[in-house]
Design a protein around this motif. Structure first.
Motif, mmCIF file in Angstrom:
data_model
loop_
_atom_site.group_PDB
_atom_site.id
_atom_site.type_symbol
_atom_site.label_atom_id
_atom_site.label_comp_id
_atom_site.label_asym_id
_atom_site.label_seq_id
_atom_site.Cartn_x
_atom_site.Cartn_y
_atom_site.Cartn_z
ATOM 1 N N PRO A 5 1.933 39.419 -31.330
ATOM 2 C CA PRO A 5 2.321 38.384 -30.367
ATOM 3 C C PRO A 5 1.420 38.423 -29.130
ATOM 4 O O PRO A 5 1.032 39.498 -28.671
ATOM 5 N N ARG A 6 1.076 37.266 -28.598
ATOM 6 C CA ARG A 6 0.312 37.182 -27.357
ATOM 7 C C ARG A 6 0.666 35.878 -26.661
ATOM 8 O O ARG A 6 1.158 34.941 -27.285
ATOM 9 N N ILE A 7 0.399 35.824 -25.377
ATOM 10 C CA ILE A 7 0.755 34.660 -24.573
ATOM 11 C C ILE A 7 -0.303 33.578 -24.758
ATOM 12 O O ILE A 7 -1.498 33.839 -24.583
ATOM 13 N N ALA A 8 0.132 32.382 -25.115
ATOM 14 C CA ALA A 8 -0.790 31.253 -25.258
ATOM 15 C C ALA A 8 -0.870 30.449 -23.966
ATOM 16 O O ALA A 8 -1.958 30.052 -23.548
ATOM 17 N N ARG A 9 0.285 30.185 -23.358
ATOM 18 C CA ARG A 9 0.272 29.467 -22.080
ATOM 19 C C ARG A 9 1.635 29.575 -21.409
ATOM 20 O O ARG A 9 2.659 29.815 -22.059
ATOM 21 N N TRP A 10 1.598 29.399 -20.121
ATOM 22 C CA TRP A 10 2.790 29.403 -19.284
ATOM 23 C C TRP A 10 3.333 27.980 -19.261
ATOM 24 O O TRP A 10 2.687 27.062 -18.741
ATOM 25 N N ARG A 11 4.515 27.769 -19.845
ATOM 26 C CA ARG A 11 5.068 26.427 -19.990
ATOM 27 C C ARG A 11 5.881 26.053 -18.743
ATOM 28 O O ARG A 11 7.117 26.021 -18.763
ATOM 29 N N VAL A 12 5.177 25.761 -17.637
ATOM 30 C CA VAL A 12 5.859 25.372 -16.405
ATOM 31 C C VAL A 12 6.541 24.014 -16.561
ATOM 32 O O VAL A 12 7.363 23.618 -15.723
ATOM 33 N N ASP A 13 6.204 23.305 -17.656
ATOM 34 C CA ASP A 13 6.798 21.992 -17.896
ATOM 35 C C ASP A 13 8.129 22.073 -18.631
ATOM 36 O O ASP A 13 8.771 21.043 -18.868
ATOM 37 N N LYS A 14 8.542 23.297 -19.000
ATOM 38 C CA LYS A 14 9.765 23.433 -19.794
ATOM 39 C C LYS A 14 10.843 24.192 -19.026
ATOM 40 O O LYS A 14 10.565 25.150 -18.301
ATOM 41 N N ALA A 15 12.076 23.779 -19.229
ATOM 42 C CA ALA A 15 13.233 24.462 -18.656
ATOM 43 C C ALA A 15 13.730 25.525 -19.635
ATOM 44 O O ALA A 15 13.426 25.468 -20.835
ATOM 45 N N PRO A 16 14.504 26.494 -19.159
ATOM 46 C CA PRO A 16 14.977 27.572 -20.053
ATOM 47 C C PRO A 16 15.707 27.043 -21.284
ATOM 48 O O PRO A 16 15.563 27.603 -22.377
ATOM 49 N N GLN A 17 16.478 25.985 -21.130
ATOM 50 C CA GLN A 17 17.232 25.463 -22.277
ATOM 51 C C GLN A 17 16.325 24.862 -23.344
ATOM 52 O O GLN A 17 16.766 24.599 -24.474
ATOM 53 N N ASP A 18 15.035 24.646 -23.008
ATOM 54 C CA ASP A 18 14.083 24.117 -23.986
ATOM 55 C C ASP A 18 13.456 25.200 -24.860
ATOM 56 O O ASP A 18 12.708 24.881 -25.793
ATOM 57 N N ALA A 19 13.720 26.471 -24.553
ATOM 58 C CA ALA A 19 13.148 27.563 -25.348
ATOM 59 C C ALA A 19 13.745 27.567 -26.749
ATOM 60 O O ALA A 19 14.807 26.983 -27.010
ATOM 61 N N ASP A 20 13.060 28.233 -27.658
ATOM 62 C CA ASP A 20 13.481 28.253 -29.059
ATOM 63 C C ASP A 20 14.675 29.174 -29.278
ATOM 64 O O ASP A 20 15.021 30.014 -28.432
ATOM 65 N N SER A 21 15.261 29.028 -30.461
ATOM 66 C CA SER A 21 16.412 29.844 -30.850
ATOM 67 C C SER A 21 16.006 30.859 -31.908
ATOM 68 O O SER A 21 14.980 30.707 -32.585
ATOM 69 N N LEU A 22 16.846 31.865 -32.050
ATOM 70 C CA LEU A 22 16.618 32.867 -33.096
ATOM 71 C C LEU A 22 16.719 32.223 -34.474
ATOM 72 O O LEU A 22 15.964 32.598 -35.384
ATOM 73 N N ASP A 23 17.602 31.254 -34.645
ATOM 74 C CA ASP A 23 17.727 30.578 -35.938
ATOM 75 C C ASP A 23 16.418 29.899 -36.331
ATOM 76 O O ASP A 23 16.026 29.929 -37.505
ATOM 77 N N ARG A 24 15.731 29.294 -35.347
ATOM 78 C CA ARG A 24 14.459 28.638 -35.655
ATOM 79 C C ARG A 24 13.418 29.659 -36.104
ATOM 80 O O ARG A 24 12.645 29.428 -37.041
ATOM 81 N N LEU A 25 13.405 30.838 -35.464
ATOM 82 C CA LEU A 25 12.467 31.880 -35.886
ATOM 83 C C LEU A 25 12.798 32.381 -37.282
ATOM 84 O O LEU A 25 11.903 32.642 -38.092
ATOM 85 N N LYS A 26 14.084 32.540 -37.561
ATOM 86 C CA LYS A 26 14.462 33.043 -38.881
ATOM 87 C C LYS A 26 14.096 32.068 -39.986
ATOM 88 O O LYS A 26 13.874 32.481 -41.131
ATOM 89 N N GLU A 27 14.026 30.788 -39.658
ATOM 90 C CA GLU A 27 13.573 29.820 -40.656
ATOM 91 C C GLU A 27 12.150 30.107 -41.111
ATOM 92 O O GLU A 27 11.776 29.834 -42.252
ATOM 93 N N LEU A 28 11.342 30.701 -40.202
ATOM 94 C CA LEU A 28 9.956 31.006 -40.540
ATOM 95 C C LEU A 28 9.845 32.151 -41.543
ATOM 96 O O LEU A 28 8.796 32.333 -42.169
ATOM 97 N N LEU A 29 10.919 32.924 -41.689
ATOM 98 C CA LEU A 29 10.902 34.000 -42.688
ATOM 99 C C LEU A 29 10.715 33.447 -44.090
ATOM 100 O O LEU A 29 10.254 34.154 -44.994
ATOM 101 N N HIS A 30 11.057 32.190 -44.281
ATOM 102 C CA HIS A 30 10.956 31.581 -45.608
ATOM 103 C C HIS A 30 9.642 30.827 -45.781
ATOM 104 O O HIS A 30 9.396 30.246 -46.837
ATOM 105 N N VAL A 31 8.825 30.824 -44.709
ATOM 106 C CA VAL A 31 7.502 30.210 -44.813
ATOM 107 C C VAL A 31 6.533 31.272 -45.287
ATOM 108 O O VAL A 31 6.534 32.389 -44.758
ATOM 109 N N PRO A 32 5.684 31.026 -46.290
ATOM 110 C CA PRO A 32 4.734 32.048 -46.736
ATOM 111 C C PRO A 32 3.904 32.560 -45.577
ATOM 112 O O PRO A 32 3.337 31.783 -44.814
ATOM 113 N N ALA A 33 3.858 33.898 -45.407
ATOM 114 C CA ALA A 33 3.095 34.507 -44.318
ATOM 115 C C ALA A 33 2.013 35.370 -44.869
ATOM 116 O O ALA A 33 1.279 35.952 -44.144
#
Length: 531
Positions: free
Chosen positions: A503-531
């Motif tokens: 993991p590394r920082i790509a950019r500081w999202r000053v345009d986004k509010a905390p409620q716009d951040a992603d959820s753990l469920d969205r990350l877990k969906e990536l477990l089913h994407v071939p890595a």
């Protein structure tokens, strides 16, 4: 110790490459060989094992200076570095330091290293005694060595350049001599600078040639037929050495990992003597690479059982031939090295030659590249067929065209001070995503921001701290950052149940509010994407 402190200051006070090289050349020229060897030890990123627990050092300096624990913790949270904190406190002590001119090699070999075998009381008596005779700059380095955290802000490339100038040798010869395991001593340093460029260590690897990221349109590389294109494998880059009856497997991090992969070592015993191969250790079965997470099962085990070996079989995917019949062939064009390699490794299943990707046009390659994740690879390696095998990251002949990383928008939750010249700044961060109504940490990252952004974020962190845990600060969950990462895997060791790779920082999202951040469920969906 004084010479090393002078060098540390000289390197830390300039951003000029030439000035850094000049300072290194002067150090290697003026310093006795036995001390220069230890200086080189630290300059190349090697570190001593921790000799004294940090908590003991904290307790001893508080007792000596009469500093209350609450005040020490408050000041330490501002300074961010234990070695610097001790040096600052002792500089205010009643007993002024009395300079003691003792060679660096004697400090290390006669004083620091023997501490490991002493009782805590004996350690305290000696360490606090030495604290009183070292000026602040040397005291800072001394404490860094004690805790095994001395790091000098200079690249290996500049160190090699300086040594090559000092010795009048080609940088490639110096770089080769520094590879592998060596002990800091007068004999080693004198051999390093000796005019005879022959190398006697049979296990020594060659410096690795590193590809540069492809940032321009791939069509700008010219004719497709001038380039070898291979998959970028996801494993442990290494060199496999068969010399004088021995087999040695080195990682790119200069760690000898032969015992971790006994099946590779056993198969390598049948290679012709005087062979050095460059390649990648992969989890591998049925002529196909397996996910890197399987290979990690091998890396983290103290004991390799038959069950572990069966669950995570390994092979050495070979890229290149560096030595044949005891002769260095790195100057031979890749086209010929490749032909020799294919002839050498025919019918050796544990040493597959990295296959070329056959698409005849750059446009066709761009289409095939979309298959990368399904193939458990990271994109393409693109190598000029007429290229020699160089050392370091030389732009122009070898490129890596990686697939786009995974992304996640996460919230800054904790901040930790950095190291070296950034020890007084908060530069190491812990990020979280939403899990229902709560925030759950999912990654730590410390790279990707500019110096200006680090300074701005540091000021924000200090103004929005909620709690302090020693040097760590919990901050108000308001800042959103876009993180990039290379892979994701299920992990029972983490509370989130997942682990992100690189993991590394790509950019500081000053345009986004905390409620716009992603959820753990969205990350877990990536477990089913071939890595």
């Amino acid at each position: 110790m004084r010479r090393l402190a002078d060098l540390y200051d000289a390197l830390d006070s300039t951003t000029s490459t030439n000035a850094k090289v000049d300072a290194l050349v002067a150090y290697f020229h003026e310093t006795p060989a036995e001390d220069a060897a230890w200086g080189l030890f630290f300059l190349t990123g090697r570190r001593l094992k921790r000799l004294v627990p940090p908590k003991a050092l904290r307790d001893w300096v508080r007792e000596l200076t009469g500093t209350p624990e609450w005040l020490f913790d408050e000041a330490y949270a501002q300074v961010g570095d234990l070695a610097e904190m001790i040096a600052l406190l002792l500089d205010q002590a009643e007993t002024p330091p009395q300079p003691e001119e003792l060679p660096l090699s004697r400090w290390l070999e006669e004083r620091l290293l023997p501490l490991a075998g002493l009782s805590t009381a004996e350690q305290r008596e000696r360490v606090t005694g030495w604290w009183h005779v070292l000026p602040r700059r040397e005291l800072f380095l001394f404490n860094k060595m004690l805790t095994g955290e001395l790091r000098v802000g200079v690249s290996d490339t500049l160190v090699v350049r300086a040594l090559a100038q000092r010795a009048g040798l080609p940088p490639a010869a110096v770089s080769h001599r520094l590879m592998g395991t060596w002990a800091p001593s007068r004999a080693f340093f004198e051999q390093l600078l000796a005019p005879d460029v022959s190398d006697g260590d049979r296990s020594r690897p060659y410096p690795f040639y590193l590809a540069s990221p492809l940032e321009q349109p791939v069509e700008q590389l010219g004719e497709r037929g001038d380039w070898l294109v291979e998959w970028k494998w996801d494993g442990i880059r290494g060199q496999l050495i068969r010399r004088q009856g021995g087999v040695y497997l080195w990682s790119r991090g200069e760690e000898l990992i032969t015992e971790r992969f006994p099946e590779i070592a056993e198969a390598a015993a049948s290679l012709p003597d005087g062979t050095v191969l460059d390649g990648e250790v992969l989890a591998y079965a049925d002529a196909q690479p397996l996910p890197f997470s399987l290979l990690q099962r091998r890396i983290g085990r103290q004991k390799l059982t038959a069950k572990v070996l069966a669950e995570a079989p390994a092979a050495f995917m070979v890229y290149d031939l560096l030595e044949q019949d005891g002769q260095d062939v790195r100057s031979v064009p890749l086209r010929e090295r490749r032909a020799r390699l294919e002839a050498l490794l025919r019918d050796r299943p544990l040493f597959p030659v990295s296959p070329s990707v056959d698409a005849s046009s750059w446009e066709g390659l761009a289409q095939v590249r979309h298959e990368s994740r399904a193939r458990n690879v990271e994109g393409f390696m693109i190598k000029r067929l007429e290229s020699t095998y160089q050392h370091g990251r030389k732009r122009g002949d070898w490129w890596k065209w990686k697939i786009d990383p995974f992304t996640v928008d996460a919230i800054l939750l904790y901040a930790h001070p950095g190291h070296g010249r950034r020890a007084s700044l908060y530069t190491d961060y812990t990020f979280a995503v939403w899990n229902g109504e709560e925030l759950l940490p999912i990654a730590k990252a410390y790279s990707g921001l500019t110096d200006e952004e680090i300074g701005r974020l540091d000021r924000w962190i200090r103004a929005h701290t909620r709690e302090k845990f020693g040097p760590v600060r919990s901050v108000e969950p308001l800042q959103v950052f876009e993180l990039h990462f290379e892979g994701i895997a299920a992990s029972p060791r983490h509370k989130s149940g997942i682990a992100l790779r690189f993991p590394r920082i790509a950019r500081w999202r000053v345009d986004k509010a905390p409620q716009d951040a992603d959820s753990l469920d969205r990350l877990k969906e990536l477990l089913h994407v071939p890595a």
